[in-house]
Design a protein around this motif. Structure first.
Motif, PDB file in Angstrom:
ATOM      1  N   ASP A   1      38.514 -25.126 -30.542  1.00 10.86           N
ATOM      2  CA  ASP A   1      39.820 -25.289 -29.898  1.00 10.86           C
ATOM      3  C   ASP A   1      40.970 -24.969 -30.830  1.00 10.86           C
ATOM      4  OD1 ASP A   1      38.370 -26.047 -27.723  1.00 10.86           O
ATOM      5  OD2 ASP A   1      39.154 -28.084 -27.582  1.00 10.86           O
TER       6      ASP A   1
ATOM      7  N   LYS B   1      41.026 -21.225 -31.780  1.00  7.15           N
ATOM      8  CA  LYS B   1      41.571 -20.383 -30.718  1.00  7.15           C
ATOM      9  C   LYS B   1      43.087 -20.350 -30.772  1.00  7.15           C
ATOM     10  CE  LYS B   1      41.392 -19.744 -25.685  1.00  7.15           C
ATOM     11  NZ  LYS B   1      40.845 -20.272 -24.398  1.00  7.15           N
TER      12      LYS B   1
ATOM     13  N   ARG C   1      37.965 -32.729 -32.686  1.00  6.06           N
ATOM     14  CA  ARG C   1      38.357 -31.754 -31.686  1.00  6.06           C
ATOM     15  C   ARG C   1      39.814 -31.948 -31.284  1.00  6.06           C
ATOM     16  NH1 ARG C   1      35.365 -30.480 -25.833  1.00  6.06           N
ATOM     17  NH2 ARG C   1      36.642 -28.643 -25.335  1.00  6.06           N
TER      18      ARG C   1
ATOM     19  N   TYR D   1      29.897 -29.485 -28.883  1.00  2.75           N
ATOM     20  CA  TYR D   1      31.143 -28.871 -29.366  1.00  2.75           C
ATOM     21  C   TYR D   1      31.066 -28.533 -30.853  1.00  2.75           C
ATOM     22  CZ  TYR D   1      35.998 -28.072 -30.536  1.00  2.75           C
ATOM     23  OH  TYR D   1      37.151 -27.495 -30.991  1.00  2.75           O
TER      24      TYR D   1
END
Length: 317
Positions: free
Chosen positions: A82, A85, A128, A146
């Motif tokens: 995440d 990105k 995360r 994840y």
């Protein structure tokens, strides 16, 4: 090859130091632009790798000077899916950056390790979600899935272990431990706490550690506390029972401010290095199993050297 993956030297009587607050040093003291505190992006910037090498070399010199071990954390706290990105990195690019981050630490180990100053390479994993608040809570199964890719990328390097920093709730920790087991990598979980010594979700350290150990058959090599000042957690771990022996490491903030206050601050609170060193000395005297000592937000080499000076001659019981 990984030197210590099959037998970590930290769970011994020897003191290991860590670096300080990498991101705050780079951002506030060196002037690097670090969106989302994504230090890993420096590996793809002109002069960025040199800045990281210079930063980590400082701690290699300190460890060698004081005859202490050193745990080097890769600059990859934000190098997961995440957060990556947001910086324009896909899965393949993140895997490559994680591998290159360990390769950088390898050069530091080559230059500064010795019999008296062993250097352990750790693949650093971040949460995360936000490092101060559990704003994106996953189940243990979701967290395992994840974090698996990042842990797998460290498995294929010379990293000795993976360390999950600034974890705010046990389910994510459980998933990380299980993902590390899948990759056959030693793993360390480092929780962060608020000013009351509890995790951001209100859970006590004792309950969080018990939950993770119960769900993973105590697979974590040990636990740590990071991103908090000693005044926030000392009463939570002194004279609190045998469970505290699962906590072997501390990476403290320089500032006594709360997470909320730090989040709003536009200046760096460097605290008092000598005072921090003395607080570590008192904690080490009362909790001799603490063998990994270092810094987090606002700390730099001055704080770590103060810890070295204060704790060099603490007797081991």
């Amino acid at each position: 090859m990984a030197y210590y993956r099959h037998q970590l030297p930290q769970p011994t009587d020897k003191i290991f130091i860590t670096d300080g607050g990498l991101e705050t040093v780079l951002l506030f003291q060196q002037g690097w632009d670090l969106p989302d505190f994504a230090a890993f992006t420096l590996l793809d910037r002109p002069l960025g790798t040199e800045a990281l090498e210079s930063y980590f070399s400082t701690y290699g010199k300190l460890a060698r000077s004081y005859g202490m071990g050193l745990v080097l954390e890769s600059p990859t706290w934000r190098a997961n899916a995440d957060w990556g990105k947001r910086q324009g990195y896909g899965a393949a690019e993140l895997a490559d950056i994680n591998r290159r981050a360990i390769a950088l630490l390898e050069t530091i180990r080559t230059d500064y390790s010795s019999t008296h100053s062993p250097i352990v390479l750790s693949g650093c994993i971040g949460p995360r979600g936000d490092g101060y608040s559990p704003d994106m809570m996953m189940s243990a199964a979701e967290a395992e899935q994840y974090h698996q890719d990042q842990i797998d990328s460290f498995r294929d390097t010379t990293a000795d272990l993976v360390s999950a920093m600034t974890i705010t709730y046990p389910e994510e920790a459980i998933g990380i431990v299980r993902a590390a087991q899948n990759a056959q990598m030693p793993v360390v979980i480092s929780f962060t706490v608020e000013t009351d010594g509890r995790l951001p979700n209100g859970l006590s350290l004792k309950e969080a550690i018990h939950r993770v150990d119960a769900a993973t058959n105590s697979a974590s090599a040990y636990y740590m506390i990071n991103c908090a000042h000693p005044i926030h957690f000392d009463r939570s771990i002194i004279n609190q029972g045998n469970w505290v022996e699962r906590i072997r490491g501390l990476r403290a903030n320089a500032s006594m401010m709360s997470h909320a206050e730090l989040d709003e601050s536009e200046t760096l609170d460097e605290g008092n290095p000598r005072d921090l060193g003395e607080r570590f000395y008192r904690l080490k005297q009362q909790l001799p199993h603490l063998t990994i000592l270092g810094g987090c937000c606002g700390t730099n080499h001055r704080h770590i050297e103060a810890i070295c000076k204060a704790c060099s001659f603490v007797s081991v019981r």
